[in-house]
Design a protein around this motif. Structure first.
Motif, mmCIF file in Angstrom:
data_model
loop_
_atom_site.group_PDB
_atom_site.id
_atom_site.type_symbol
_atom_site.label_atom_id
_atom_site.label_comp_id
_atom_site.label_asym_id
_atom_site.label_seq_id
_atom_site.Cartn_x
_atom_site.Cartn_y
_atom_site.Cartn_z
ATOM 1 N N ALA A 1 49.691 41.119 37.232
ATOM 2 C CA ALA A 1 48.317 41.625 37.147
ATOM 3 C C ALA A 1 47.558 41.050 35.956
ATOM 4 O O ALA A 1 46.351 41.288 35.817
ATOM 5 C CB ALA A 1 48.336 43.152 37.051
ATOM 6 N N GLN B 1 40.538 45.602 37.158
ATOM 7 C CA GLN B 1 41.919 45.252 36.837
ATOM 8 C C GLN B 1 42.906 46.297 37.357
ATOM 9 O O GLN B 1 44.039 45.966 37.692
ATOM 10 C CB GLN B 1 42.088 45.091 35.327
ATOM 11 N N VAL C 1 43.660 45.339 40.833
ATOM 12 C CA VAL C 1 44.640 44.246 40.840
ATOM 13 C C VAL C 1 46.039 44.801 40.575
ATOM 14 O O VAL C 1 47.014 44.405 41.226
ATOM 15 C CB VAL C 1 44.274 43.187 39.775
#
Length: 259
Positions: free
Chosen positions: A173, A188, A191
């Motif tokens: 990630a 994020q 992700v």
């Protein structure tokens, strides 16, 4: 310590090898870490057919025809082991002898592995479950000022993630393990949610590729950063190591720090 991919492979192979066998005798050579009495185990497990072995969090669960279950927590060095006849493997914690002469034991030279009869079901979501998604992670991280690695490994928040695969997930990630959980932006976190599933599923595939019949041990050679002998990531960055107590964190400067 075996983690989700290891336990998934162990349970898959043990079910394939042992499903349908009937327990003739149950022995507990080392009852110190037993979460119930030996008598209760014998009463509920002997003469029962093994219907399935599956993973639940960081445990293996052995299911029987009378609906009883055994929870095996392998801890750091516990391992399932097959045997024949009455000769248990060394360091056996518990042994199931089947009517066909074969047997399944759980061994642990440290004596820390635990056995529980009918363990309580947890409401904490498993890392492989659909519940651990972007929405769940955002809600979980929102009020936490702890480092993201610590949060992901907290079994009271998410079940199943251990040290090695958490490093691999965070590398995938591109998030620093030292990032503050509630400072990680939503993009994020999305992700990260995807990385959790992808890294764990890929781990299962890599282990099976290495040994399709594996029932114990830890195969880690395919890991990208959590590897003591690797110096560089696939991207060519130096792999850094940070040790706290007995636990090592592996990471690179490719991973962004959110603080």
């Amino acid at each position: 310590m075996p983690e989700i991919p290891d336990l998934e492979v162990f349970s898959m192979n043990l079910t394939k090898m042992l499903k349908g066998k009937v327990v003739k005798k149950l022995e507990v050579p080392y009852p110190k870490k037993l979460k119930t009495t030996v008598a209760a185990l014998k009463k509920q497990i002997e003469k029962q057919k093994l219907t399935e072995i599956y993973r639940e969090g960081k445990q293996l669960r052995l299911a029987f025809s009378n609906k009883n279950k055994l929870g095996w927590h392998l801890m750091l060095h516990g391992e399932p082991a097959l045997f024949e006849g009455k000769d248990f493997p060394k360091w056996t914690i518990i042994a199931l002898q089947f009517t066909d002469g074969s047997g399944l034991a759980m061994t642990d030279f440290q004596g820390q592995a635990t056995v529980t009869l009918n363990p309580e079901e947890s409401e904490v979501p498993d890392a492989m479950s659909k519940q651990v998604n972007t929405k769940f992670l955002k809600e979980t991280f929102a009020s936490s000022k702890k480092a993201i690695k610590e949060v992901l490994m907290d079994q009271d928040l998410i079940r199943g993630l251990g040290n090695a695969y958490t490093d691999e997930i965070l590398y995938h990630a591109r998030i620093s393990p030292f990032s503050v959980a509630n400072k990680i932006p939503g993009t994020q976190i999305k992700v990260l949610a995807s990385s959790i599933k992808k890294v764990l599923k890929d781990g299962i595939k890599q282990i099976l590729k290495h040994d399709k019949n594996l029932i114990s041990g830890e195969y880690r050679d395919f890991m990208k950063v959590h590897h003591a002998k690797k110096e560089e990531s696939p991207g060519g960055y130096a792999i850094r190591k940070h040790k706290v107590g007995s636990r090592k964190t592996y990471y690179t400067d490719e991973q962004e720090l959110f603080s």
